[in-house]
Design an enzyme around this catalytic site. Structure first.
Site, PDB file in Angstrom:
ATOM      1  N   LYS A  61      40.932  47.659  39.494  1.00  0.00           N
ATOM      2  CA  LYS A  61      40.222  46.492  38.991  1.00  0.00           C
ATOM      3  C   LYS A  61      41.122  45.475  38.304  1.00  0.00           C
ATOM      4  O   LYS A  61      40.748  44.315  38.143  1.00  0.00           O
ATOM      5  CB  LYS A  61      39.136  46.936  38.001  1.00  0.00           C
ATOM      6  CG  LYS A  61      38.120  47.900  38.578  1.00  0.00           C
ATOM      7  CD  LYS A  61      37.387  47.325  39.779  1.00  0.00           C
ATOM      8  CE  LYS A  61      36.325  48.280  40.294  1.00  0.00           C
ATOM      9  NZ  LYS A  61      35.674  47.766  41.521  1.00  0.00           N
ATOM     10  N   LYS A  93      42.577  39.852  40.876  1.00  0.00           N
ATOM     11  CA  LYS A  93      43.071  40.983  41.658  1.00  0.00           C
ATOM     12  C   LYS A  93      44.012  40.536  42.763  1.00  0.00           C
ATOM     13  O   LYS A  93      44.826  41.321  43.255  1.00  0.00           O
ATOM     14  CB  LYS A  93      41.893  41.757  42.256  1.00  0.00           C
ATOM     15  CG  LYS A  93      40.931  42.318  41.225  1.00  0.00           C
ATOM     16  CD  LYS A  93      39.649  42.785  41.898  1.00  0.00           C
ATOM     17  CE  LYS A  93      38.555  42.971  40.854  1.00  0.00           C
ATOM     18  NZ  LYS A  93      37.217  43.079  41.436  1.00  0.00           N
ATOM     19  N   GLU A 134      35.630  42.601  50.179  1.00  0.00           N
ATOM     20  CA  GLU A 134      34.876  41.761  51.106  1.00  0.00           C
ATOM     21  C   GLU A 134      34.313  40.534  50.383  1.00  0.00           C
ATOM     22  O   GLU A 134      33.754  39.649  51.020  1.00  0.00           O
ATOM     23  CB  GLU A 134      33.730  42.549  51.730  1.00  0.00           C
ATOM     24  CG  GLU A 134      34.176  43.628  52.709  1.00  0.00           C
ATOM     25  CD  GLU A 134      33.002  44.328  53.360  1.00  0.00           C
ATOM     26  OE1 GLU A 134      31.986  44.550  52.667  1.00  0.00           O
ATOM     27  OE2 GLU A 134      33.106  44.648  54.552  1.00  0.00           O
TER      28      GLU A 134
END
Length: 216
Positions: free
Chosen positions: A14, A74, A164
């Site tokens: 994360k 990220k 995604e």
């Protein structure tokens, strides 16, 4: 190496430590896991975009705004990010390229074997063209490549994050993917987690084996 231990300890990162980058040797191995991933009739219906500079990652971040902005760190803080794209079509010229590479790699004992492989692959492509699902078929193969990349990362002690959650249209425009008959399917960030990553300390949770397996 204990494969089960790797499977139990790898996780979806994360937060990344931007000060740590992957070595060239590690990157070479990770990218090899993508190239050597299996695909139906060796169709290899994919293309991979690798971002390993701040400028490259900023290009990806253009697709991580609004509802997807939570994924931007990220990408920006990871060492490397890969965009896994699936081919929208498998045209004859591309199939010829595959066959020529197989021939150059010594896959065929003779010309008859070469022709047989070409006809078999074209036959499967034609079936999917008739069904109208070539792009979906290619996307399925691309997710196999993602699985290989994630497992390779775990084996190499590299943290990874499949995503995604991005604006596919924005990413397609940034890299002119539509003109190349490519669709971005998933992003995978790679690097080393930050100490602030709470997910690194959590135990893995999976359904029990007797729930997910049964015998034929």
């Amino acid at each position: 190496m204990d494969l089960i231990k790797v499977l139990e300890t790898r996780y979806t990162t994360k937060a990344y430590d931007p000060s740590r980058t992957l070595s060239d040797e590690t990157v070479t191995q990770l990218l090899a896991s993508l190239r050597y991933s299996p695909s139906s009739v060796n169709s290899q219906p994919w293309h991979f975009i690798v971002a390993d500079t701040a400028e490259g990652k900023e290009r990806l971040a253009k697709a991580l705004t609004g509802p997807f902005s939570y994924n931007a760190p990220k990408v920006r803080d990871a060492s490397h990010v890969v965009v896994l794209c699936a081919r929208d079509t498998l045209e004859p010229a591309y199939l010829d390229t595959l066959l020529a590479q197989e021939d150059a790699d010594g896959r065929f004992a003779n010309e008859q074997a070469r022709d047989a492989q070409g006809k078999t692959r074209s036959g499967y492509v034609n079936l999917h063209e008739q069904a109208g699902d070539v792009a979906q078929w290619a996307e399925k193969q691309t997710y196999i490549a993602q699985g290989f990349l994630l497992l390779a990362a775990g084996l190499l002690g590299v943290d990874a994050t499949p995503m995604e959650g991005f604006d596919a249209a924005a990413l397609s425009e940034e890299f002119n993917l539509k003109a190349q008959n490519l669709t971005p399917v998933v992003l995978v960030s790679l690097g080393y987690h930050a100490e602030s990553d709470f997910n690194a300390k959590l135990p893995k949770s999976r359904l029990k084996a007797d729930v997910v397996f049964s015998r034929a």
